[in-house]
Design a protein around this motif. Structure first.
Motif, PDB file in Angstrom:
ATOM      1  N   TRP A 139      -6.920  -4.970 -20.662  1.00 20.68           N
ATOM      2  CA  TRP A 139      -5.664  -4.776 -21.387  1.00 20.68           C
ATOM      3  C   TRP A 139      -4.460  -4.749 -20.456  1.00 20.68           C
ATOM      4  O   TRP A 139      -3.386  -4.281 -20.824  1.00 20.68           O
ATOM      5  N   LEU A 140      -4.647  -5.257 -19.238  1.00 20.33           N
ATOM      6  CA  LEU A 140      -3.577  -5.231 -18.243  1.00 20.33           C
ATOM      7  C   LEU A 140      -2.913  -6.593 -18.069  1.00 20.33           C
ATOM      8  O   LEU A 140      -3.587  -7.621 -18.060  1.00 20.33           O
ATOM      9  N   ASP A 141      -1.598  -6.560 -17.902  1.00 24.72           N
ATOM     10  CA  ASP A 141      -0.845  -7.711 -17.432  1.00 24.72           C
ATOM     11  C   ASP A 141      -0.840  -7.604 -15.910  1.00 24.72           C
ATOM     12  O   ASP A 141      -0.166  -6.730 -15.344  1.00 24.72           O
ATOM     13  N   TRP A 142      -1.586  -8.468 -15.252  1.00 28.18           N
ATOM     14  CA  TRP A 142      -1.762  -8.344 -13.807  1.00 28.18           C
ATOM     15  C   TRP A 142      -0.542  -8.802 -13.017  1.00 28.18           C
ATOM     16  O   TRP A 142      -0.578  -8.825 -11.777  1.00 28.18           O
ATOM     17  N   THR A 143       0.555  -9.130 -13.723  1.00 29.09           N
ATOM     18  CA  THR A 143       1.818  -9.398 -13.041  1.00 29.09           C
ATOM     19  C   THR A 143       2.787  -8.221 -13.208  1.00 29.09           C
ATOM     20  O   THR A 143       3.892  -8.255 -12.669  1.00 29.09           O
ATOM     21  N   ASP A 144       2.393  -7.197 -13.953  1.00 26.78           N
ATOM     22  CA  ASP A 144       3.244  -6.033 -14.208  1.00 26.78           C
ATOM     23  C   ASP A 144       2.836  -4.896 -13.270  1.00 26.78           C
ATOM     24  O   ASP A 144       1.836  -4.217 -13.497  1.00 26.78           O
ATOM     25  N   ARG A 145       3.604  -4.699 -12.219  1.00 26.58           N
ATOM     26  CA  ARG A 145       3.192  -3.718 -11.215  1.00 26.58           C
ATOM     27  C   ARG A 145       3.302  -2.275 -11.709  1.00 26.58           C
ATOM     28  O   ARG A 145       2.781  -1.364 -11.060  1.00 26.58           O
ATOM     29  N   THR A 146       3.973  -2.037 -12.828  1.00 25.39           N
ATOM     30  CA  THR A 146       4.062  -0.671 -13.346  1.00 25.39           C
ATOM     31  C   THR A 146       2.764  -0.212 -13.993  1.00 25.39           C
ATOM     32  O   THR A 146       2.551   0.985 -14.177  1.00 25.39           O
ATOM     33  N   THR A 147       1.892  -1.151 -14.338  1.00 26.04           N
ATOM     34  CA  THR A 147       0.621  -0.778 -14.961  1.00 26.04           C
ATOM     35  C   THR A 147      -0.604  -1.255 -14.181  1.00 26.04           C
ATOM     36  O   THR A 147      -1.595  -0.539 -14.086  1.00 26.04           O
ATOM     37  N   CYS A 148      -0.548  -2.462 -13.608  1.00 25.66           N
ATOM     38  CA  CYS A 148      -1.763  -3.009 -12.996  1.00 25.66           C
ATOM     39  C   CYS A 148      -2.158  -2.266 -11.720  1.00 25.66           C
ATOM     40  O   CYS A 148      -3.313  -2.363 -11.287  1.00 25.66           O
ATOM     41  N   ILE A 155       3.149   5.395 -24.299  1.00 23.89           N
ATOM     42  CA  ILE A 155       2.041   4.627 -23.725  1.00 23.89           C
ATOM     43  C   ILE A 155       1.417   3.888 -24.887  1.00 23.89           C
ATOM     44  O   ILE A 155       0.892   4.527 -25.806  1.00 23.89           O
ATOM     45  N   ILE A 156       1.435   2.562 -24.851  1.00 26.87           N
ATOM     46  CA  ILE A 156       1.082   1.853 -26.070  1.00 26.87           C
ATOM     47  C   ILE A 156       0.552   0.449 -25.779  1.00 26.87           C
ATOM     48  O   ILE A 156       0.955  -0.195 -24.807  1.00 26.87           O
ATOM     49  N   ILE A 157      -0.397   0.018 -26.607  1.00 25.65           N
ATOM     50  CA  ILE A 157      -0.767  -1.397 -26.724  1.00 25.65           C
ATOM     51  C   ILE A 157      -0.329  -1.792 -28.127  1.00 25.65           C
ATOM     52  O   ILE A 157      -0.964  -1.409 -29.107  1.00 25.65           O
ATOM     53  N   ASP A 196       0.816  -1.208   0.000  1.00 27.94           N
ATOM     54  CA  ASP A 196       0.000   0.000   0.000  1.00 27.94           C
ATOM     55  C   ASP A 196       0.856   1.267   0.000  1.00 27.94           C
ATOM     56  O   ASP A 196       0.605   2.206  -0.769  1.00 27.94           O
ATOM     57  N   ALA A 197       1.873   1.306   0.832  1.00 33.53           N
ATOM     58  CA  ALA A 197       2.716   2.503   0.942  1.00 33.53           C
ATOM     59  C   ALA A 197       3.452   2.780  -0.367  1.00 33.53           C
ATOM     60  O   ALA A 197       3.581   3.942  -0.791  1.00 33.53           O
ATOM     61  N   TRP A 198       3.946   1.728  -1.021  1.00 31.80           N
ATOM     62  CA  TRP A 198       4.690   1.901  -2.280  1.00 31.80           C
ATOM     63  C   TRP A 198       3.789   2.493  -3.350  1.00 31.80           C
ATOM     64  O   TRP A 198       4.172   3.419  -4.070  1.00 31.80           O
ATOM     65  N   ILE A 199       2.560   1.983  -3.466  1.00 32.04           N
ATOM     66  CA  ILE A 199       1.641   2.474  -4.489  1.00 32.04           C
ATOM     67  C   ILE A 199       1.211   3.912  -4.191  1.00 32.04           C
ATOM     68  O   ILE A 199       1.217   4.779  -5.076  1.00 32.04           O
ATOM     69  N   ARG A 200       0.829   4.173  -2.947  1.00 28.32           N
ATOM     70  CA  ARG A 200       0.385   5.528  -2.590  1.00 28.32           C
ATOM     71  C   ARG A 200       1.478   6.561  -2.826  1.00 28.32           C
ATOM     72  O   ARG A 200       1.211   7.675  -3.298  1.00 28.32           O
ATOM     73  N   SER A 201       2.722   6.210  -2.511  1.00 29.47           N
ATOM     74  CA  SER A 201       3.812   7.183  -2.650  1.00 29.47           C
ATOM     75  C   SER A 201       4.125   7.502  -4.106  1.00 29.47           C
ATOM     76  O   SER A 201       4.616   8.585  -4.411  1.00 29.47           O
ATOM     77  N   ILE A 246      -1.132  -3.252 -22.200  1.00 32.21           N
ATOM     78  CA  ILE A 246      -0.680  -1.876 -22.187  1.00 32.21           C
ATOM     79  C   ILE A 246       0.719  -1.779 -21.574  1.00 32.21           C
ATOM     80  O   ILE A 246       1.039  -2.465 -20.600  1.00 32.21           O
ATOM     81  N   ARG A 247       1.540  -0.957 -22.203  1.00 31.25           N
ATOM     82  CA  ARG A 247       2.884  -0.678 -21.684  1.00 31.25           C
ATOM     83  C   ARG A 247       3.079   0.824 -21.650  1.00 31.25           C
ATOM     84  O   ARG A 247       2.564   1.556 -22.504  1.00 31.25           O
ATOM     85  N   GLN A 248       3.823   1.300 -20.663  1.00 33.11           N
ATOM     86  CA  GLN A 248       4.130   2.719 -20.640  1.00 33.11           C
ATOM     87  C   GLN A 248       5.497   2.963 -20.033  1.00 33.11           C
ATOM     88  O   GLN A 248       5.962   2.199 -19.186  1.00 33.11           O
ATOM     89  N   GLU A 249       6.128   4.041 -20.500  1.00 30.65           N
ATOM     90  CA  GLU A 249       7.390   4.501 -19.929  1.00 30.65           C
ATOM     91  C   GLU A 249       7.040   5.573 -18.904  1.00 30.65           C
ATOM     92  O   GLU A 249       6.927   6.763 -19.231  1.00 30.65           O
ATOM     93  N   GLY A 250       6.842   5.128 -17.692  1.00 29.84           N
ATOM     94  CA  GLY A 250       6.295   5.972 -16.651  1.00 29.84           C
ATOM     95  C   GLY A 250       7.043   7.264 -16.404  1.00 29.84           C
ATOM     96  O   GLY A 250       6.442   8.344 -16.301  1.00 29.84           O
ATOM     97  N   GLN A 251       8.355   7.196 -16.304  1.00 27.30           N
ATOM     98  CA  GLN A 251       9.127   8.398 -16.007  1.00 27.30           C
ATOM     99  C   GLN A 251       9.069   9.399 -17.151  1.00 27.30           C
ATOM    100  O   GLN A 251       8.973  10.612 -16.927  1.00 27.30           O
ATOM    101  N   ALA A 252       9.127   8.904 -18.381  1.00 28.70           N
ATOM    102  CA  ALA A 252       9.053   9.804 -19.541  1.00 28.70           C
ATOM    103  C   ALA A 252       7.695  10.496 -19.591  1.00 28.70           C
ATOM    104  O   ALA A 252       7.608  11.707 -19.873  1.00 28.70           O
TER     105      ALA A 252
END
Length: 323
Positions: free
Chosen positions: A157-166, A201-203, A42-47, A210-216
């Motif tokens: 459209w989510l990979d539920w093992t990819d924490r950068t998007t799910c 941000i692309i499928i 929870d803390a990691w996601i909220r931050s 879905i994939r995205q380059e979060g920092q960019a």
């Protein structure tokens, strides 16, 4: 040979929003729920993104079902009958299939007979694009009343093992009814795109997630979007300090806060629907606006700034009068 002049219909001087409506799926997925299956807490996601929980649609709830719920609520709130609507625009980037138009199916389910109907894909800026298009259609005499819907089922459209998007994306729908008015209630839309970053941000294809380059995306959104928002205020003739609300796309709480600081709308309530709804892409702005109105957070008749931005990299903003 002298050609006859074309007849132009009587047109409205302006366009305004009569009402909003929203729909949030019943299933709530908390950060603790996600932590049971992926390396997060929870803390990691909220931050990082400010999300505490998100809504996920049921298996039998698709773009059409979500849109029908939100569109029906907006229509009921507007006081208009289905027969009064002659154009339906559905903004989505998470459609299950490329054809037929989901807007046509939503219109049929709502009992709207033979409207113009089309889907619009400008990703997370989609609702603002659709609202600008609806306003132009009303002012040009091409439509009398327009139902504008943002409906997204991002979970499929989510990979539920990819924490950068799910951890980010979620499902829902929001809608607005647009009509003509003597005085403008929807300001000029300021829209554009940065195609150089279209793949941030692309499928990639129908078999991908879905994939995205979060920092960019974060750097782009926190630097490029505030000037667009300020231009929308200037073109509408509304000073930032006179805004009652700022409703940015609910992408990331840190992005929302950064945009609000740069706009310097010191008296505005800033939408933070992302905390409990997640990122619902093209549905996020009407979802947030509808909730603010229902809670009494904003006064009717006051100006609000809507700002959409996302994949493409597309963006759009306009000032509206709160119904």
């Amino acid at each position: 040979m002298v050609s006859a002049g074309l007849r132009i219909p009587e047109v409205a001087a302006g366009a305004r929003i009569l009402a909003f409506g929203d729909y949030r799926p019943a299933k709530v997925v908390t950060n603790d729920d996600l932590a049971k299956s992926i390396d997060t807490d929870d803390a990691w996601i909220r931050s990082r993104v400010g999300i505490a929980e998100r809504r996920i649609a049921a298996d039998d709830e698709g773009i059409v079902e979500l849109g029908v719920h939100a569109g029906g609520k907006a229509l009921a709130n507007s006081g208009l009958a289905p027969s009064d609507i002659d154009l339906v625009i559905l903004a989505t980037c998470s459609a299950e299939s490329p054809m037929p138009s989901h807007a046509a199916a939503v219109a049929h389910r709502l009992g709207i007979d033979a409207p113009g109907a089309f889907d619009l894909n400008a990703a997370c800026a989609g609702f603002c694009y659709a609202l600008g298009t609806a306003s132009a259609a009303v002012r040009a005499g091409s439509a009398r009343n327009v139902l504008v819907i943002g409906s997204e089922k991002m979970s499929q459209w989510l990979d539920w093992t990819d924490r950068t998007t799910c951890i980010i994306f979620a499902d829902g729908a929001g809608a607005a009814v647009v009509t003509g008015s003597d005085e403008p209630g929807i300001g000029p839309v300021v829209w554009g795109s940065d195609g150089e970053g279209f793949d941030k941000i692309i499928i990639p294809d129908r078999h991908s997630f879905i994939r995205q380059e979060g920092q960019a995306v974060f750097r782009w959104a926190t630097t490029a979007i505030a000037p667009v928002a300020l231009e929308a205020c200037e073109r509408a003739g509304v000073a930032p300090q006179d805004l009652a609300a700022i409703v940015p796309h609910q992408a990331n709480l840190r992005i929302i806060e950064a945009i609000a600081r740069k706009v310097k709308a010191v008296n505005a309530v800033v939408a933070d629907d992302i905390v409990h709804s997640g990122n619902t892409s093209g549905a996020s702005i009407p979802l947030a606006m509808s909730r603010m109105i229902e809670r009494g957070d904003v006064p009717s008749g006051a100006p609000a700034l809507l700002v959409g931005f996302g994949a493409g990299l597309s963006y759009a903003a306009q000032v509206i009068q709160i119904p």
